[in-house]
Design a protein around this motif. Structure first.
Motif, PDB file in Angstrom:
ATOM      1  N   ILE A 129      83.218  -5.624  42.063  1.00  0.00           N
ATOM      2  CA  ILE A 129      82.121  -6.496  41.665  1.00  0.00           C
ATOM      3  C   ILE A 129      82.247  -6.827  40.188  1.00  0.00           C
ATOM      4  O   ILE A 129      82.959  -6.154  39.417  1.00  0.00           O
ATOM      5  CB  ILE A 129      80.747  -5.848  41.937  1.00  0.00           C
ATOM      6  N   GLN A 136      84.010  -2.389  47.488  1.00  0.00           N
ATOM      7  CA  GLN A 136      84.398  -3.712  47.015  1.00  0.00           C
ATOM      8  C   GLN A 136      84.324  -3.758  45.503  1.00  0.00           C
ATOM      9  O   GLN A 136      83.659  -2.934  44.864  1.00  0.00           O
ATOM     10  CB  GLN A 136      83.488  -4.794  47.610  1.00  0.00           C
ATOM     11  N   LEU A 193      82.341  -0.826  43.656  1.00  0.00           N
ATOM     12  CA  LEU A 193      81.051  -0.558  44.291  1.00  0.00           C
ATOM     13  C   LEU A 193      81.273   0.147  45.619  1.00  0.00           C
ATOM     14  O   LEU A 193      82.153  -0.239  46.396  1.00  0.00           O
ATOM     15  CB  LEU A 193      80.305  -1.873  44.518  1.00  0.00           C
ATOM     16  N   LEU A 250      73.790   2.793  46.978  1.00  0.00           N
ATOM     17  CA  LEU A 250      75.058   2.403  46.356  1.00  0.00           C
ATOM     18  C   LEU A 250      75.286   3.179  45.076  1.00  0.00           C
ATOM     19  O   LEU A 250      74.366   3.754  44.481  1.00  0.00           O
ATOM     20  CB  LEU A 250      75.087   0.897  46.105  1.00  0.00           C
ATOM     21  N   TYR A 289      69.614   0.214  51.650  1.00  0.00           N
ATOM     22  CA  TYR A 289      71.013   0.469  51.288  1.00  0.00           C
ATOM     23  C   TYR A 289      71.055   1.345  50.045  1.00  0.00           C
ATOM     24  O   TYR A 289      70.217   1.208  49.132  1.00  0.00           O
ATOM     25  CB  TYR A 289      71.754  -0.838  51.001  1.00  0.00           C
ATOM     26  N   ASP A 345      76.474  -9.683  39.601  1.00  0.00           N
ATOM     27  CA  ASP A 345      77.017 -10.100  40.891  1.00  0.00           C
ATOM     28  C   ASP A 345      75.926 -10.068  41.958  1.00  0.00           C
ATOM     29  O   ASP A 345      74.812  -9.576  41.723  1.00  0.00           O
ATOM     30  CB  ASP A 345      78.195  -9.210  41.292  1.00  0.00           C
ATOM     31  N   THR A 346      76.289 -10.604  43.127  1.00  0.00           N
ATOM     32  CA  THR A 346      75.378 -10.620  44.276  1.00  0.00           C
ATOM     33  C   THR A 346      76.080  -9.975  45.461  1.00  0.00           C
ATOM     34  O   THR A 346      77.213 -10.342  45.787  1.00  0.00           O
ATOM     35  CB  THR A 346      74.962 -12.054  44.634  1.00  0.00           C
ATOM     36  N   ILE A 347      75.407  -9.032  46.090  1.00  0.00           N
ATOM     37  CA  ILE A 347      75.960  -8.348  47.262  1.00  0.00           C
ATOM     38  C   ILE A 347      75.390  -9.027  48.501  1.00  0.00           C
ATOM     39  O   ILE A 347      74.158  -9.042  48.704  1.00  0.00           O
ATOM     40  CB  ILE A 347      75.603  -6.854  47.249  1.00  0.00           C
ATOM     41  N   THR A 348      76.273  -9.590  49.312  1.00  0.00           N
ATOM     42  CA  THR A 348      75.857 -10.344  50.492  1.00  0.00           C
ATOM     43  C   THR A 348      76.275  -9.606  51.763  1.00  0.00           C
ATOM     44  O   THR A 348      76.766  -8.483  51.710  1.00  0.00           O
ATOM     45  CB  THR A 348      76.469 -11.752  50.457  1.00  0.00           C
ATOM     46  N   ILE A 358      78.838   1.061  48.853  1.00  0.00           N
ATOM     47  CA  ILE A 358      77.506   0.825  49.396  1.00  0.00           C
ATOM     48  C   ILE A 358      77.484   1.249  50.860  1.00  0.00           C
ATOM     49  O   ILE A 358      78.484   1.119  51.576  1.00  0.00           O
ATOM     50  CB  ILE A 358      77.109  -0.665  49.235  1.00  0.00           C
TER      51      ILE A 358
END
Length: 562
Positions: free
Chosen positions: A183, A181, A167, A200, A198, A187-190, A169
Motif C-alpha cells: 500500500i 498487499q 499490509l 489489519l 476487519y 491508500d484505499t483498501i477495496t 488484513i
C-alpha cells in the motif's frame, strides 16, 4: 599485629581479595537491541547478583584505522541493578564504529570488563512500526500511514520516501484468511465485504537495504454498506499498443452524462500527504460523452507510473468517481507486429523489418531491447513445408541456401525478453526466387555438343556415301570414252571399233573422199592430223605394225589433197 592480620587473611574465605584479586565474574553474552534510534544494552550474569550493580563504558571511532580512543562512561548504564540499560542518548552518530563493555560491581569489589561488543548503529538498528489512521466509508477502508520516527527530532531513517509498506488484513472471525498487499502512505483498501469487521497491521520496509521493520499494533474497523450509484463509471481499463494509451469504461447511467478523465503522477502517491482532491485533467478528455479517451499525451516518461480515474457528472451537477487504475507504461503497453519487406538478390533472401510503432518510436526501441523471431518456409502448391526459424537483433536479416524458382514466405514477431512481451506475427510476405543461372548454360552446352556430334556423324556418312558413289560410277559408268573425231569422223559413224586388238590382223588402208571441196583449208587438215596424233598416242589400240601403214596413208592423203 601485621603478622596476625596476614594469618587471618589466609584462613578466611576472602583470601583472593587480600591478595589483590576479586570474587566477581564478568557479565556474559553482551548484546545491543536497536529499534530506530532507541538503543538497549543487555547481558547475562549467572552469579548471585543480590548486591551486584553493573556499569558500562563505550568509545567510538570516527577514523576506523584508530583504536586508541579513550573509554568513557556510557550514559544511562552506570550502577544499574538490572541486566539491561538504555543508552540511546549516548549515540549521536549512527554510521561509525562503537565499542561497548560491561562489568559487575559491589561496594568492595569490581569484576574484570566483559569482552568488547562492536557495532555500527545503522546496521544493527531495526525499523520501528509505522503509525496508522483508518476511516471506513462507502464499503471501503481508507488508510493513512505515518513513517517510523514521524514525531522524532533525531532520526535513524532520513529518506522516508524510500519506505514501502506491507499490509496484512483479515476478517475478525474464527476462520480468518490473511491477505497481504503493498500500500501507499495514503491508500484505499477495496474488495471488502460490507458490514464486516476487519483487522489489519502494517509493516515498513527498506527494499534497497533489505531491511524489514516491526509491524504496527493491530487495528480493527467495521466496513459500511456500499451505495449503488449508477452514475459512477465501472470497469475502468487501459488498452495500450505501441505506446498509444486509451482508457475505456462502462456506463450504467441511462440519461445524459459527461465524463472527465483525471490523472495523478505515481511518485505523488509515495508522499505522506493527501492528494485525492488534486488530480489534473487529461487534455482532450474533459466533458466528453463517449466512454473512451486517448491519454497518451500525459505519458511523458516510460519509467514512471500513473494513476487514472473517471469523473461522471449528470445534468444536475452531481458527480461520482470511478475506481482508480494504475498504468505502468512499459508493463501495460503491448507490442504490435512489425512491418516486413522482402527482396531477392545474389541468391539471398533479404528481410527488412520496420520496428513496431515505426522507427521514430524511441521508447520501444530504447527500453524494450527488441529482438525479432523470423519464420520462413517454402510455399508449395500442395502444402506449406516445415517452417524454419532464426532470431536476430537487427532490423535487417538474410536467408541463404535458397532453392531456385521457389516461392518463399516470411513472417516476423517482435519480442522483449526483459519484459516478457511478444507481438503478433506480421502478415505473410512471399517472393519467388529466380531460376538457376547455370541451367541455360548447361542446356546450351548440351545443344552445341549434340549439334557438333550430329555434324561429325553426318560428315562421316556423306564422305562414305561419296566414296561409295565414286566406286560404283567408276565401275559401272567409266569416265574414259574415245575421242569424238574417232567416233564420228566426217559425220559417218564407224560400224566397227576404230581400235583393234593386237590379235587381229591389220591392213594398210587409204581413205579417199569422193568429193573434196575447195573450201577445205589447212585448219581442217590440222585438226584431223591432231586427231590422228591423239589416237595414235593411246597405247591400248596401236602397235608397231600400224605405224608404218599409218605413215604411208598420211603421205598419200597429203598428196591427193595438194
Amino acid at each position: 599485629m601485621a603478622i596476625a592480620g596476614l594469618l587471618s587473611c589466609l584462613l578466611v574465605a576472602l583470601a583472593p581479595r587480600c591478595a589483590g584479586g576479586t570474587n566477581l565474574k564478568s557479565p556474559q553474552d553482551i548484546q545491543v537491541y536497536a529499534v530506530n534510534t532507541n538503543f538497549t544494552l543487555r547481558w547475562n550474569y549467572t552469579e548471585d547478583d543480590t548486591h551486584v550493580m553493573f556499569s558500562a563504558q563505550y568509545r567510538w571511532f570516527e577514523d576506523f584505522e584508530t583504536d586508541e580512543t579513550e573509554w568513557k562512561e556510557l550514559p544511562g548504564c552506570q550502577n544499574v541493578t538490572l541486566t539491561e540499560c538504555d543508552f540511546s542518548s549516548a549515540i549521536t552518530d549512527y554510521y561509525v564504529k562503537h565499542h561497548l563493555r560491561v562489568r559487575a560491581e559491589t561496594r568492595e569489589d569490581k569484576s574484570p570488563w566483559s569482552r568488547i561488543f562492536e557495532m555500527i548503529p545503522y546496521y544493527i538498528a531495526q525499523i520501528g512500526p509505522p503509525g496508522i489512521e483508518l476511516q471506513s466509508t462507502n464499503g471501503v477502508i481508507k488508510i493513512k500511514v505515518s513513517p517510523p520516527e514521524a514525531n522524532r527530532v533525531q532520526k535513524m531513517w532520513i529518506d522516508y520516501l524510500s519506505f514501502k509498506y506491507n499490509l496484512v488484513i483479515w476478517e475478525k472471525s474464527s476462520k480468518a484468511e490473511f491477505r497481504k498487499q503493498s500500500i501507499f502512505p495514503t491508500d484505499t483498501i477495496t474488495d471488502l465485504a460490507p458490514e464486516t469487521t476487519y483487522c489489519l497491521k502494517v509493516q515498513a520496509t527498506l527494499p534497497l537495504d533489505a531491511q524489514e521493520g516491526l509491524f504496527s499494533p493491530i487495528h480493527c474497523i467495521k466496513t459500511t454498506q456500499k451505495a449503488k450509484d449508477l452514475l459512477c463509471p465501472t470497469n475502468v481499463r487501459v488498452l495500450a499498443l505501441n505506446m498509444m494509451f486509451h482508457l475505456h469504461w462502462n456506463s450504467q447511467y441511462k440519461q445524459r452524462v459527461s465524463y472527465t478523465v483525471q490523472y495523478l503522477l505515481g511518485y505523488l502517491k509515495k508522499l505522506h500527504s493527501d492528494h485525492s482532491a488534486n488530480w489534473p485533467h487529461v487534455h482532450g478528455c474533459e466533458n466528453i460523452t463517449n466512454t473512451k479517451c486517448n491519454f497518451s499525451s500525459i505519458i511523458t516518461t516510460a519509467l514512471g507510473f500513473y494513476y487514472l480515474r473517471v469523473q461522471a457528472m449528470n445534468e444536475y451537477n452531481r458527480s461520482c468517481l470511478s475506481d482508480e487504475v494504475k498504468v505502468d507504461p512499459l508493463v501495460t503497453n503491448e507490442i504490435g507486429p512489425p512491418i516486413v519487406k522482402v527482396d531477392i538478390s545474389d541468391a539471398l533472401l533479404h528481410i527488412q523489418i520496420s520496428p513496431p510503432g515505426g522507427s521514430e518510436n524511441k521508447v520501444l526501441r530504447d527500453h524494450y531491447d527488441l529482438s525479432y523471431r523470423v519464420l520462413y518456409w517454402k510455399n508449395s502448391s500442395n502444402n506449406e513445408e516445415e517452417m524454419k526459424m532464426k532470431v536476430i537483433k537487427q532490423t535487417i536479416g538474410t536467408v541463404s541456401d535458397l532453392t531456385p524458382s521457389t516461392l518463399y514466405c516470411v513472417k516476423v514477431q517482435a519480442f522483449s525478453e526483459a519484459y516478457n512481451k511478444s507481438s503478433h506475427f506480421s502478415k505473410d510476405e512471399c517472393i519467388r526466387t529466380a531460376g538457376d543461372k547455370m541451367l541455360p548454360l548447361i542446356i546450351l552446352a548440351t545443344f552445341v555438343s549434340a549439334l557438333i556430334a550430329v555434324l561429325l556423324v553426318a560428315t562421316l556418312i556423306i564422305f562414305v556415301l561419296y566414296q561409295a558413289y565414286n566406286q560404283i560410277k567408276y565401275v559401272f559408268f567409266p569416265s574414259c570414252h574415245p575421242p569424238s573425231n574417232i567416233e564420228d569422223l566426217g559425220g559417218q559413224p564407224f560400224s566397227h571399233p576404230y581400235l583393234l586388238t593386237t590379235e587381229e590382223p591389220t591392213e594398210n588402208f587409204r581413205i579417199i573422199e569422193s568429193i573434196i571441196t575447195e573450201e577445205t583449208n589447212q585448219i581442217d587438215f590440222k585438226d584431223y592430223k591432231h586427231s590422228k596424233q591423239s589416237s595414235r598416242d593411246s597405247g591400248n589400240y596401236s602397235n608397231d605394225d600400224d605405224t608404218s601403214g599409218s605413215k604411208v596413208s598420211e603421205e598419200v592423203l597429203e598428196k591427193e589433197i595438194v
